[in-house]
Design a protein around this motif. Sequence first.
Motif, short mmCIF file in Angstrom:
data_model
loop_
_atom_site.label_atom_id
_atom_site.label_comp_id
_atom_site.label_asym_id
_atom_site.label_seq_id
_atom_site.Cartn_x
_atom_site.Cartn_y
_atom_site.Cartn_z
N ASP A 140 13.03 0.77 -16.36
CA ASP A 140 13.71 1.87 -15.69
C ASP A 140 13.68 1.75 -14.17
OD1 ASP A 140 14.70 4.18 -17.57
OD2 ASP A 140 12.87 3.40 -18.47
N LYS A 141 12.90 0.80 -13.65
CA LYS A 141 12.84 0.60 -12.20
C LYS A 141 13.72 -0.56 -11.75
CE LYS A 141 9.81 3.69 -10.72
NZ LYS A 141 10.10 4.67 -9.64
N CYS A 142 13.54 -1.73 -12.38
CA CYS A 142 14.25 -2.92 -11.92
C CYS A 142 15.37 -3.36 -12.86
CB CYS A 142 13.28 -4.08 -11.71
SG CYS A 142 12.57 -4.70 -13.24
N SER A 143 15.47 -2.74 -14.03
CA SER A 143 16.52 -3.01 -15.03
C SER A 143 16.39 -4.37 -15.71
CB SER A 143 17.92 -2.90 -14.39
OG SER A 143 18.13 -1.61 -13.86
N HIS A 187 7.99 -2.02 -15.98
CA HIS A 187 7.05 -3.13 -15.82
C HIS A 187 5.76 -2.62 -15.15
CE1 HIS A 187 10.79 -5.76 -15.84
NE2 HIS A 187 10.03 -6.30 -16.79
N TRP A 188 4.66 -3.24 -15.50
CA TRP A 188 3.39 -2.92 -14.85
C TRP A 188 3.50 -3.10 -13.33
CZ3 TRP A 188 -1.37 -0.98 -16.06
CH2 TRP A 188 -2.41 -1.21 -15.16
N ASN A 189 4.11 -4.21 -12.90
CA ASN A 189 4.19 -4.51 -11.47
C ASN A 189 5.16 -3.59 -10.72
OD1 ASN A 189 2.43 -6.54 -11.99
ND2 ASN A 189 3.75 -8.22 -11.33
N CYS A 190 6.01 -2.89 -11.43
CA CYS A 190 7.00 -2.04 -10.76
C CYS A 190 6.43 -0.71 -10.28
CB CYS A 190 8.19 -1.79 -11.68
SG CYS A 190 9.27 -3.24 -11.87
N VAL A 191 5.34 -0.24 -10.88
CA VAL A 191 4.83 1.09 -10.53
C VAL A 191 3.37 1.10 -10.10
CG1 VAL A 191 6.47 2.35 -11.96
CG2 VAL A 191 4.33 1.57 -12.97
N THR A 192 2.64 0.03 -10.31
CA THR A 192 1.23 0.00 -9.93
C THR A 192 1.07 -0.59 -8.54
OG1 THR A 192 0.97 -2.15 -11.03
CG2 THR A 192 0.41 -0.17 -12.31
#
Length: 661
Positions: free
Chosen positions: A621-624, A644-649
């Motif tokens: 939902d962040k980077c598609s 993704h884990w890397n998109c929000v942490t």
Amino acid sequence: MESKNYGHQHPLLLLLNEDQLLIVANCSRCGEVVSTPCFSCAEECGFYLHKVCAEAPLELNHPFHLDHPLLLTKNPGYPTEYYCNFCGKDYDNFVYHCSCELDFHIKCALFTFNIAENNLKELEHVSLQHPLISTENGDSKCFVCWEPLAKYTHFSPDCGFNLHEKCAKLPFKLNHGCHRKHPLVLQLNSQLLSCKICGETCREGLGVVYGCSPCKLAVHIECVSATLDLVVEDKSHEHPFNLFPRRSSFICGACGTEGICAAYICCTCKIMVHKNCTLLPRIIKSKWQDHRLFHKYFLPDEFRSSDCTICHDEVDPEHGSYCCSHCNVTFHVHCVTEDKDSYSIVSLENEDEMPNESSISVIERNDAGEATKIKHFKHMHNLMLSPFVGGYENSCHGCMLPISDPFYYCSECGFCLHKACAELPKMMNVWHHDCQEPLALISDKVFKCEECWDVSNAFAYECCGCERKTCLRCVSALTPSARTCLKHEHPLFFYRGHEGKCNACGQPTDGVLRCKDCNFELHIECFSLPITARHKCDEHLLSLTDHDDNSYSKSHHCDICEESRDPNCWFYHCATCDTSAHVDCVLGKYLFLKLGSIYEETGHPHPLTIVKKKYYYPDCDKCSKPCEDVALECSKSECKYIVHWNCVTPRSLHSWSKWPM
């Protein structure tokens, strides 16, 4: 008053009081600020000389250097400029120079000349300070004995010299029992000789010592007075030590290192020791060991054939060392005491040790006394000791490595812990953590390990001071004892700062688990790799493999990412299907995150669950982009939110790979 010009082209005037000195200027010989009495150029060209510097002899036979005269010489400057061997400073002006590369600044030469000749009347201009008002500056040291000046009566000349009064009154020549052939003379240690009594070289520059030039012998000033202690007591030894002043080579019975100096001897036990080693603490508490360490001159039988826990070299049982009777571990004296901040002295032998509080309370035991039912303070239910033996697919919730016997399990929720992980204490100190605060056992916090940099939310030890965290795998791997790797036949030891190449990933090392018998070495994180793993690319368990027997180059590829694979690096392999894959491709970058646990530190209104999709990959939902590795999925099924884990942490919780692809 007019005087001779001392090599200057104009006449000079003698100034006797400060009122006549109208400007601030430097002496043309010593380079320091001029004070009266001094000479000033009558033509006011800026030439000044201290009266003492002007009248300094062109050739000086210095008592501290009897071999050659010192000649007053203009400092030639870079690259052959002279440095004063007394104060250690360089000067652009004149020095007293000797062909044997000994140099004195003018004031140093004259000052030490008066000290050596005991001409204290020449130091009348120097203020004698009372000990009650002496400086507390720990950086100020006496220029003879190099001991701190604080709380001592001392001279404090305007020219910057500091000298204890007792050192100013030292006899220039004396007879001493350590060298009966010739008298000892106060002199500079220009040949950097080691002290005959303590065996050490001077701690500060050349240093002033008592020496014998014909015999090329030196004795520290403090050692001369120390040898008056003909008999000393040592709390680590039951007999007194007697001084043996004759210089000889020996192995110290207290620390195990060589000495070529005067020694102290126990005639009963026939051992020789350094004077300083008679002061070794009997009991210490070291960050290398949870229990107290006792100094022993002779190791008991159970410690025979032991290696030092720090350097891993053999400890000679016939020479002094520190040991722990609880764990049967030994330490070289110099290894465990080298870092003064790494240990503390235990003053009382009967002082109670601080117990390590256990993480478990035992509910039931079997006939052999083994705990079969426990309560762990980090889990809500009771845990049972598993009666089964064999392979398991679950992971330990403490270290996140595959479960193996023995282990505790929870019959209500599937929680399980290796027995070793369950029995770790609530608080501990670890030698590899620089902070002096203890570490507390924590769980369910997402962190990046300070040692291996893996991201996890399993058990960890968190520093009560700096809050840095270390995973259980690294705490276990760095425990000071031999470790056994299933991929290597010999035990491995940890070496911090060792530069080499890891046998698993092929990358450079800076601190590794290393074999003493061969060139095998591993990063800490490579040491902890699971021996077996599952992946959807193969229906069988994949085994960690350390070599590739297939020499056909086209077979050196990964069956998951289909990229090339380095045959010299470890990989996962299925012998049945001939499947081979990169370590990262099988394990992923977030192997040690507990899937199914909750992560709440995001901007999403609902709790998020840590997931890893295996067969379908919804878009982030962040980077598609497809969520192919670890992701965070909304715990409410109607929400359908996934990222993704890397998109929000935070970036501090992102993993990276050092494995070649």
